[in-house]
Scaffold this active site. Structure first.
Site, PDB file in Angstrom:
ATOM      1  N   GLU A   1       1.408  -0.875  13.945  1.00 30.18           N
ATOM      2  CA  GLU A   1       0.422  -0.138  13.141  1.00 30.18           C
ATOM      3  C   GLU A   1      -0.934  -0.202  13.839  1.00 30.18           C
ATOM      4  OE1 GLU A   1      -0.121  -1.069   8.973  1.00 30.18           O
ATOM      5  OE2 GLU A   1       2.045  -1.277   8.666  1.00 30.18           O
TER       6      GLU A   1
ATOM      7  N   ASP B   1       0.808  -1.213   0.000  1.00 34.35           N
ATOM      8  CA  ASP B   1       0.000   0.000   0.000  1.00 34.35           C
ATOM      9  C   ASP B   1       0.844   1.267   0.000  1.00 34.35           C
ATOM     10  OD1 ASP B   1      -2.190   1.621   2.359  1.00 34.35           O
ATOM     11  OD2 ASP B   1      -2.423   1.445   0.176  1.00 34.35           O
TER      12      ASP B   1
ATOM     13  N   TYR C   1      -6.289  -3.247  13.327  1.00 36.40           N
ATOM     14  CA  TYR C   1      -7.188  -2.178  12.877  1.00 36.40           C
ATOM     15  C   TYR C   1      -8.603  -2.386  13.382  1.00 36.40           C
ATOM     16  CZ  TYR C   1      -3.402  -0.298  10.125  1.00 36.40           C
ATOM     17  OH  TYR C   1      -2.218   0.254   9.736  1.00 36.40           O
TER      18      TYR C   1
ATOM     19  N   GLU D   1       3.868  -7.657   7.479  1.00 38.16           N
ATOM     20  CA  GLU D   1       2.598  -8.314   7.158  1.00 38.16           C
ATOM     21  C   GLU D   1       2.704  -9.450   6.143  1.00 38.16           C
ATOM     22  OE1 GLU D   1      -0.053  -5.133   6.085  1.00 38.16           O
ATOM     23  OE2 GLU D   1      -0.432  -4.625   8.166  1.00 38.16           O
TER      24      GLU D   1
HETATM   25  C1  LIG Z   1      -7.538  -6.498   6.265  1.00 39.15           C
HETATM   26  C2  LIG Z   1      -6.602  -5.793   7.141  1.00 39.15           C
HETATM   27  C3  LIG Z   1      -5.407  -5.293   6.403  1.00 39.15           C
HETATM   28  C4  LIG Z   1      -4.724  -4.179   7.180  1.00 39.15           C
HETATM   29  C5  LIG Z   1      -3.516  -3.692   6.436  1.00 39.15           C
HETATM   30  C6  LIG Z   1      -3.125  -2.338   6.916  1.00 39.15           C
HETATM   31  C7  LIG Z   1      -1.949  -1.855   6.099  1.00 39.15           C
HETATM   32  N1  LIG Z   1      -0.687  -2.314   6.675  1.00 39.15           N
HETATM   33  C8  LIG Z   1       0.470  -2.044   5.817  1.00 39.15           C
HETATM   34  C9  LIG Z   1       0.517  -0.574   5.408  1.00 39.15           C
HETATM   35  O1  LIG Z   1       1.510  -0.400   4.425  1.00 39.15           O
HETATM   36  C10 LIG Z   1      -0.833  -0.081   4.879  1.00 39.15           C
HETATM   37  O2  LIG Z   1      -0.768   1.281   4.516  1.00 39.15           O
HETATM   38  C11 LIG Z   1      -1.908  -0.341   5.939  1.00 39.15           C
HETATM   39  C12 LIG Z   1      -3.235   0.278   5.507  1.00 39.15           C
HETATM   40  O3  LIG Z   1      -3.958  -0.341   4.760  1.00 39.15           O
HETATM   41  O4  LIG Z   1      -3.480   1.433   5.925  1.00 39.15           O
END
Ligand SMILES: CCCCCC[C@@H]1NC[C@@H](O)[C@H](O)[C@H]1C(=O)O
Length: 619
Positions: free
Chosen positions: A525, A179, A490, A430
């Site tokens: 995060e 991302d 999240y 991740e």
């Molecule tokens: C389904 C859950 C996935 C969450 C993934 C969340 C992501 N982690 C890695 C970062 O590089 C992304 O910007 C972050 C997001 O999307 O803001």
């Protein structure tokens, strides 16, 4: 790998500036573009991503090769009898390098330095340097590119005949399985530097012991270890001509040693601490043979006296329990793309201080050395991460990728090993590995040797981690094996969206599970996309109030867990991604806008973090 340095024995010539540039595309670049002047070039500034530098053509959609070119000349009287090296701080993602029409070599990987000995290639007058760079990513690169037709968070209506036909017809493009926008090119400094023909090739400094419990400004005995590696001709019998002088911040000599390796006692050492940096310099001198003083070499390596250890579910720096306050960042800015911007680095460090933060993760790739140097002197703590982002179960049986991943870990540690600001290595961001069964087992077989390699390669033997995605933690066999459990979570955004009560319930449900694992745990995060200027009396998602409430509620929960050792949120600032239905000019989870203006949550966190000490927050 030493960073180029000008001193009594060495000289650095910067090749930054405006180069000539042409796009090529997916086919191979014309060989004459590496041996003759580029036809009809456009100007391109180095360092800097090429994507944002020209509006006559859409450089965001480049897929494949581009060619950079410039000429340079060097003063014969300066380089005569010296070794001359061409160094790239990085080239994203793969590079073929030519000098005066001869291919010097290639490099794969877009975020770490590489160099070529060009002593015998340099000629008087103009030298033609050509660099072909390929920005393609795929299932065998780091970071990972989808070879299908949808990127991470890209939207699709798979299976519809017309959509499938459109995907087949579409021109080939990079499909990041990550991302952030795939900024590419000569993103970092390019330089030539000289050394004597027998030279100091590497310096490693470690802290063997300290006096714990020193307050700021207090000193106490410490022991450091050092190892000097020589390169070039006749290195073996030269070890006895190496002297190491340790200078304090005032430039005064506090200790000396001879030989290529050993231990040095500092009777009254100042410790390097978060928020209270103290940097020493190891002045390494290699004496030339008596009959040829001009062949002596020297190098000044800065370092900090500090220890790092994970013990009793605490993260100890100089024996004291440290609490991480900060974020994941990106190298990302208007116009520069992922290009090195020292002014922005200085401004970001000032904002880290303004926020009362103390640390960040180099998500999701090693940053330019300049930022680590700045953090060394500013007392900011770094978790240093490889570019392994977007991985999933097909990668865990991909042997060439595993070998590339090993090399990236070696190169990252070789480059960053002496930075006191670096306290932990992150093997990946991740990786998807919670599918259970053989897929989870394969992930463990893939990452365990990498965990061991990072510990072996690091002379300071720092803690090693992996940053874990929101996943089924009961089937994730890897995260729990790391020295620190780093969670990206999240609750309240990607799941239980908008419901912070349920989000806190779910978070505690999971933390109850981690309670039993016995490792220190931190957030690397957590966050919410937020459009500055969007408000509400009952802050809903995307409003500034929701982002503030999100952190206030989640932080209140992690405060209840004594083994929760840090909060690095996502993200320091808004940043650019692929275009897509879930991104508005990129990812908006910044607590600052992309031009570094604070959102409401930044003010909340500034207040929270002012009240959280660097040490002893959880006892
Ligand atoms: C389904 C859950 C996935 C969450 C993934 C969340 C992501 N982690 C890695 C970062 O590089 C992304 O910007 C972050 C997001 O999307 O803001």
């Amino acid at each position: 790998m030493l960073y180029p340095q000008t001193n009594d024995a060495r000289m650095v010539f910067s090749l930054d500036g405006v180069w000539n540039f042409r796009t090529v595309g997916e086919t191979d670049y014309p060989s004459e573009w590496t041996t003759e002047a580029l036809p009809e070039p456009i100007p391109m500034a180095v360092p800097g991503s090429y994507n944002d530098q020209n509006d006559m053509t859409d450089l965001y959609d480049v897929y494949g090769w581009v060619v950079y070119q410039r000429t340079f000349s060097l003063p014969e009287r300066v380089i005569d009898g010296q070794r001359v090296v061409l160094r790239f701080d990085a080239a994203t993602h793969a590079a073929d390098v030519y000098l005066n029409g001869e291919k010097l070599g290639s490099h794969k990987g877009g975020f770490l330095p590489f160099e070529f000995d060009v002593t015998d290639n340099i000629k008087p007058g103009d030298n033609l340097l050509a660099v072909a760079i390929d920005n393609r990513i795929n299932q065998s690169t780091l970071p990972i590119g989808n070879e299908g037709n949808v990127a991470f968070f890209g939207s699709d209506n798979a299976g519809i005949p017309s959509v499938e036909a459109g995907k087949r017809w579409a021109k080939p493009q990079n499909r990041p399985n990550f991302d952030f926008f795939n900024f590419a090119g000569l993103n970092r400094h390019v330089e030539l530097y000289t050394t004597p023909r027998t030279y100091i090739a590497d310096v490693a400094v470690t802290t063997k012991s300290i006096t714990e419990g020193l307050n700021e400004g207090e000193t106490g005995p410490a022991v450091i270890g050092y190892m000097v590696t020589l390169g070039g001709e006749s290195t073996d019998e030269r070890g006895d001509r190496v002297t190491v002088t340790i200078q304090d911040e005032n430039g005064d000599t506090v200790a000396t040693a001879t030989g290529t390796r050993g231990e040095i006692t500092l009777p009254a050492a100042h410790l390097w601490n978060p928020g209270a940096a103290y940097l020493y310099t190891a002045h390494v001198a290699l004496a030339g043979p008596a009959e040829a003083k001009a062949e002596s070499d020297e190098y000044d390596q800065t370092f900090g006296v500090r220890t790092v250890e994970v013990k009793d579910r605490k993260f100890l720096i100089n024996g004291r329990p440290f609490y991480f306050k900060g974020f994941g960042k990106h190298e990302d800015s208007y116009f520069h793309g992922r290009g090195t911007d020292q002014l922005l680095n200085v401004k970001d460090v000032s904002l880290i201080h303004w926020l009362n933060a103390n640390s960040f993760r180099t998500s999701h790739y090693p940053y330019a050395e300049n930022m680590y140097d700045l953090c060394d002197r500013e007392g900011i703590v770094i978790i240093d991460e490889t570019p392994a982002v977007g991985m999933s179960w097909p990668q865990y049986t991909n042997k060439p990728l595993f070998e590339h991943h090993q090399q990236v870990i070696r190169d990252m540690i070789a480059r960053d090993k002496n930075h006191p600001s670096v306290v932990m290595w992150s093997l990946a961001n991740e990786p998807w590995y919670d599918q259970g069964g053989e897929k989870s087992e394969n992930a463990l077989k893939y990452f365990t040797p990498l965990y061991e390699l990072a510990h072996e390669e690091d002379p300071q033997n720092r803690p090693v981690t992996i940053v874990c995605c929101q996943n089924d933690y009961t089937k994730d066999l890897v995260t729990r094996t790391m020295d620190v459990v780093c969670l990206n979570r999240y609750y309240g955004w990607y799941n239980l969206s908008g419901d912070l009560d349920a989000a806190c319930y779910a978070l505690n449900y999971e933390l109850d599970w981690w309670e039993k694992i016995g490792k220190p745990v931190m957030f690397t995060e957590y966050g919410a996309d937020t459009m500055e200027g969007v408000h509400g009396t009952h802050g809903k998602m995307w409003s500034e109030e929701y982002q503030r409430d999100y952190f206030a509620r989640i932080d209140a929960e992690i405060d209840k867990r004594p083994w929760f050792i840090g909060e690095q949120l996502w993200n320091f600032a808004d940043f650019v991604t692929i275009q897509g239905t879930m991104r508005v000019e990129g990812n908006r989870k910044g607590i600052l806008t992309r031009d570094r203006q604070p959102k409401m949550a930044a003010h909340f966190l500034r207040g929270r973090w002012a009240a959280i000490p660097d040490f002893g927050y959880k006892g």
